[in-house]
Each structure stands twice: as structure tokens, then as C-alpha cells.
Design a protein around this motif. Sequence first.
Motif, PDB file in Angstrom:
ATOM      1  N   THR A   1      34.277  37.148  54.107  1.00  0.00           N
ATOM      2  CA  THR A   1      35.213  36.144  53.577  1.00  0.00           C
ATOM      3  C   THR A   1      36.643  36.543  53.945  1.00  0.00           C
ATOM      4  N   GLN A   2      37.623  35.766  53.494  1.00  0.00           N
ATOM      5  CA  GLN A   2      39.033  36.057  53.753  1.00  0.00           C
ATOM      6  C   GLN A   2      39.367  37.441  53.181  1.00  0.00           C
ATOM      7  N   PHE A   3      40.264  38.140  53.894  1.00  0.00           N
ATOM      8  CA  PHE A   3      40.739  39.430  53.380  1.00  0.00           C
ATOM      9  C   PHE A   3      41.730  39.177  52.244  1.00  0.00           C
ATOM     10  N   HIS A   4      41.918  40.165  51.359  1.00  0.00           N
ATOM     11  CA  HIS A   4      42.979  40.057  50.350  1.00  0.00           C
ATOM     12  C   HIS A   4      44.327  39.788  51.041  1.00  0.00           C
TER      13      HIS A   4
ATOM     14  N   PRO B   1      26.028  41.813  50.160  1.00  0.00           N
ATOM     15  CA  PRO B   1      26.876  42.888  49.655  1.00  0.00           C
ATOM     16  C   PRO B   1      28.198  42.327  49.137  1.00  0.00           C
ATOM     17  N   ARG B   2      28.726  42.942  48.073  1.00  0.00           N
ATOM     18  CA  ARG B   2      30.001  42.511  47.494  1.00  0.00           C
ATOM     19  C   ARG B   2      30.962  43.693  47.454  1.00  0.00           C
ATOM     20  N   GLY B   3      32.188  43.470  47.954  1.00  0.00           N
ATOM     21  CA  GLY B   3      33.201  44.508  47.866  1.00  0.00           C
ATOM     22  C   GLY B   3      33.512  44.790  46.400  1.00  0.00           C
ATOM     23  N   ARG B   4      34.038  45.991  46.135  1.00  0.00           N
ATOM     24  CA  ARG B   4      34.332  46.363  44.743  1.00  0.00           C
ATOM     25  C   ARG B   4      35.806  46.227  44.408  1.00  0.00           C
ATOM     26  N   VAL B   5      36.679  46.290  45.424  1.00  0.00           N
ATOM     27  CA  VAL B   5      38.120  46.283  45.167  1.00  0.00           C
ATOM     28  C   VAL B   5      38.570  44.856  44.824  1.00  0.00           C
ATOM     29  N   THR B   6      39.082  44.669  43.592  1.00  0.00           N
ATOM     30  CA  THR B   6      39.525  43.330  43.185  1.00  0.00           C
ATOM     31  C   THR B   6      40.876  43.024  43.829  1.00  0.00           C
ATOM     32  N   PHE B   7      41.249  41.753  43.807  1.00  0.00           N
ATOM     33  CA  PHE B   7      42.545  41.362  44.366  1.00  0.00           C
ATOM     34  C   PHE B   7      43.678  42.072  43.628  1.00  0.00           C
ATOM     35  N   ASP B   8      43.595  42.128  42.304  1.00  0.00           N
ATOM     36  CA  ASP B   8      44.678  42.760  41.534  1.00  0.00           C
ATOM     37  C   ASP B   8      44.754  44.263  41.810  1.00  0.00           C
ATOM     38  N   GLU B   9      43.614  44.911  41.983  1.00  0.00           N
ATOM     39  CA  GLU B   9      43.632  46.346  42.337  1.00  0.00           C
ATOM     40  C   GLU B   9      44.300  46.549  43.696  1.00  0.00           C
ATOM     41  N   TRP B  10      43.928  45.678  44.635  1.00  0.00           N
ATOM     42  CA  TRP B  10      44.515  45.771  45.978  1.00  0.00           C
ATOM     43  C   TRP B  10      46.035  45.557  45.916  1.00  0.00           C
ATOM     44  N   LEU B  11      46.446  44.572  45.102  1.00  0.00           N
ATOM     45  CA  LEU B  11      47.872  44.256  44.970  1.00  0.00           C
ATOM     46  C   LEU B  11      48.629  45.437  44.362  1.00  0.00           C
ATOM     47  N   ALA B  12      48.002  46.093  43.379  1.00  0.00           N
ATOM     48  CA  ALA B  12      48.660  47.205  42.689  1.00  0.00           C
ATOM     49  C   ALA B  12      48.762  48.441  43.581  1.00  0.00           C
TER      50      ALA B  12
ATOM     51  N   GLY C   1      34.101  39.414  48.506  1.00  0.00           N
ATOM     52  CA  GLY C   1      34.734  40.229  47.484  1.00  0.00           C
ATOM     53  C   GLY C   1      34.115  39.991  46.120  1.00  0.00           C
ATOM     54  N   PRO C   2      34.649  40.667  45.101  1.00  0.00           N
ATOM     55  CA  PRO C   2      34.023  40.595  43.781  1.00  0.00           C
ATOM     56  C   PRO C   2      34.243  39.270  43.032  1.00  0.00           C
ATOM     57  N   ASP C   3      35.367  38.554  43.293  1.00  0.00           N
ATOM     58  CA  ASP C   3      35.715  37.395  42.445  1.00  0.00           C
ATOM     59  C   ASP C   3      36.079  36.162  43.271  1.00  0.00           C
ATOM     60  N   ARG C   4      35.849  34.984  42.642  1.00  0.00           N
ATOM     61  CA  ARG C   4      36.282  33.725  43.268  1.00  0.00           C
ATOM     62  C   ARG C   4      37.690  33.381  42.800  1.00  0.00           C
TER      63      ARG C   4
ATOM     64  N   LEU D   1      38.895  27.199  47.889  1.00  0.00           N
ATOM     65  CA  LEU D   1      38.234  28.219  47.083  1.00  0.00           C
ATOM     66  C   LEU D   1      37.886  29.395  47.992  1.00  0.00           C
ATOM     67  N   THR D   2      38.163  30.615  47.519  1.00  0.00           N
ATOM     68  CA  THR D   2      37.902  31.786  48.356  1.00  0.00           C
ATOM     69  C   THR D   2      37.343  32.911  47.488  1.00  0.00           C
ATOM     70  N   ARG D   3      36.747  33.875  48.123  1.00  0.00           N
ATOM     71  CA  ARG D   3      36.199  35.035  47.405  1.00  0.00           C
ATOM     72  C   ARG D   3      36.644  36.274  48.177  1.00  0.00           C
ATOM     73  N   PRO D   4      37.935  36.604  48.090  1.00  0.00           N
ATOM     74  CA  PRO D   4      38.530  37.558  49.031  1.00  0.00           C
ATOM     75  C   PRO D   4      38.007  38.973  48.865  1.00  0.00           C
ATOM     76  N   VAL D   5      38.067  39.707  49.975  1.00  0.00           N
ATOM     77  CA  VAL D   5      37.514  41.059  50.039  1.00  0.00           C
ATOM     78  C   VAL D   5      38.581  41.963  50.661  1.00  0.00           C
ATOM     79  N   ALA D   6      38.575  43.230  50.272  1.00  0.00           N
ATOM     80  CA  ALA D   6      39.529  44.190  50.859  1.00  0.00           C
ATOM     81  C   ALA D   6      39.160  44.427  52.316  1.00  0.00           C
ATOM     82  N   ALA D   7      40.125  44.305  53.218  1.00  0.00           N
ATOM     83  CA  ALA D   7      39.861  44.524  54.647  1.00  0.00           C
ATOM     84  C   ALA D   7      39.280  45.922  54.869  1.00  0.00           C
TER      85      ALA D   7
END
Length: 246
Positions: A130-133, A233-244, A185-188, A155-161
Amino acid sequence: MRVAVAGGTGLVGRLVVDAARERGHDVVVLARSEGVDLTTGSGLAERLAGVDAVIDTTNQASQRRAQAEAFFGGVTRTLLAGGAAAGVGHHVVLSIVGIDDVDTGYYAGKRLQERVVAEGAVPWTVLRATQFHEFAEQVLGFARVGPFSVVPRMLTRPVAAREVAQALVELAAGAPVGRAPELAGPDRWQLVDLARRVSEARGLGRRVVPVRLPGAAGRAMRAGALTPSGDGPRGRVTFDEWLAER
Ligand SMILES: NC(=O)c1ccc[n+]([C@@H]2O[C@H](COP(=O)([O-])OP(=O)(O)OC[C@H]3O[C@@H](n4cnc5c(N)ncnc54)[C@H](OP(=O)(O)O)[C@@H]3O)[C@@H](O)[C@H]2O)c1
């Protein structure tokens, strides 16, 4: 193992290079800035000597169908011809979830890339992700007028690159599987919400203007066609974790 990373200077390609080196692989980077032009093949043959697997993360920015197809089709044919001549045993490509259901020019290029790989002489694996964060930040720059950034409703379900890069290296080290299970990624999320969050967190001051893209492609994107429908497979890094992190 010796791995060639096509596009190894790009956003995800750089992370593939890091992930491969961390696992102790020998890495060769294929990019124009490293003296290899994959639209012409110049500089390729000597770099592929002794390479076991190629991971293709090349990219071009055009949304035009003819340009996207010429690039992704051409680069893929060049890599496969070079790979077959050098005895490369595995060709791994990064593609995108949902490209069969959203008919844009760019996705036509990605579909052609997948077809050329499937019909090619080198055993292959295609990973659709899916789209990267990072996409949320990129999208702020696509259509700007003064402080306003026009962002498509989708609608997207982004994943950490980084996690996509790790998955590509793992796949390259294994046996070719054809189409691998789709990685997300983990969330929509709604893309416009991600764009607003990234602008705020980075102090970019962008005012996000949501737009409904016309036609079937726009409808499909809003309905979630770019998110996976099955398990995988689903990435574990959430968008907010990546942002932080940044
Ligand atoms: N962005 C997303 O959210 C997302 C999601 C899923 C999949 N993908 C896929 O991920 C892939 C990589 O995207 P990205 O955003 O990481 O790319 P990117 O940052 O734009 O990097 C593109 C890479 O391709 C190389 N390249 C371009 N033209 C070349 C040529 N003629 N010969 C050799 N190398 C060339 C560039 O290096 P030089 O300029 O030095 O040549 C660079 O290393 C794409 O196939 C994309 O479809 C992206």
C-alpha cells in the motif's frame, strides 16, 4: 548473497540497501546517479556480474499512460534481459495494492511492469504494498496553490517504507513465489486526514483542500480499492509512530 537494488538511491530503494546490508548481503546499486541508466541499459551488464537477486524499486513521476508504460515496461525488459544474461536467479519487484481496480496512467505502467515480469525469463516475485507513510507528505506537494494543497479523497492503509524494504529483502533471499501476499500497514485512514496531520506535525502550514477525483478511478479510490481485500502481512509501525520518529 549478492543483491542488485534498482532504484537503490530512491525513497524505498535506499531503505532496501540498508536492510540488505544489515542482513550481511553484498549490495550493488543500479541508478543513473551510480552510472547505470535502465532506460538504455548502459552500465548494467558489468554491475550484474555475480548477482543472485535483483530488487526493482525504480520509479518515474509521470501520471501519463504512455510515459509510465514506456518507463516501467522498458526498465523491466532491460533488467530482465541483463538478468537472464548474467544468470540472475530471482527478480523481485515492488508494486502497488489495487492497481487492477483503479485505471490511472501511472497504474497502467505498474500493471505493464508486472506483466513483463510474469512473462520474463527470470524467476520472479511481485510484492504489492500500500502507500508508504511518506506518501502523505508527498501528496501535499502534488497540487499546490499558495498555502492550499489539493488532496484526493481516498481510503488508504499506509505502511512504513522501512517495513516494505525489509519485506523485499526477505523475499529476495527466499525462493521466487510469483505474486506474494499483499503488504499493508496496521490501520485504515482517509488520505486527507494523514495530509493534515503531517502538515501540522512538521509545521508546514499547508491548508488541505479535499477533492473528489472524477470518474471510476476516483470512485474506486474513495471506496478503498487501494487497500487489500484479503489477508496478508501487516506492518507494525503506525502512522503516528512514524510521524513521532522524525
Ligand atoms: N510511494 C508509495 O507510496 C509507493 C507505495 C507502493 C509501491 N511504490 C513503488 O515503489 C517504487 C519506488 O518508489 P519511490 O517513491 O521509492 O521512488 P523514488 O524515490 O522516486 O526513486 C526512484 C529511483 O529510481 C531511480 N531511477 C529513475 N530513473 C532511472 C533510470 N532511467 N535508470 C536507473 N535508475 C533510475 C532513481 O535514481 P536516479 O535518479 O539516480 O536514476 C531512484 O533511485 C515505485 O515503483 C512505486 O510504484 C510506491
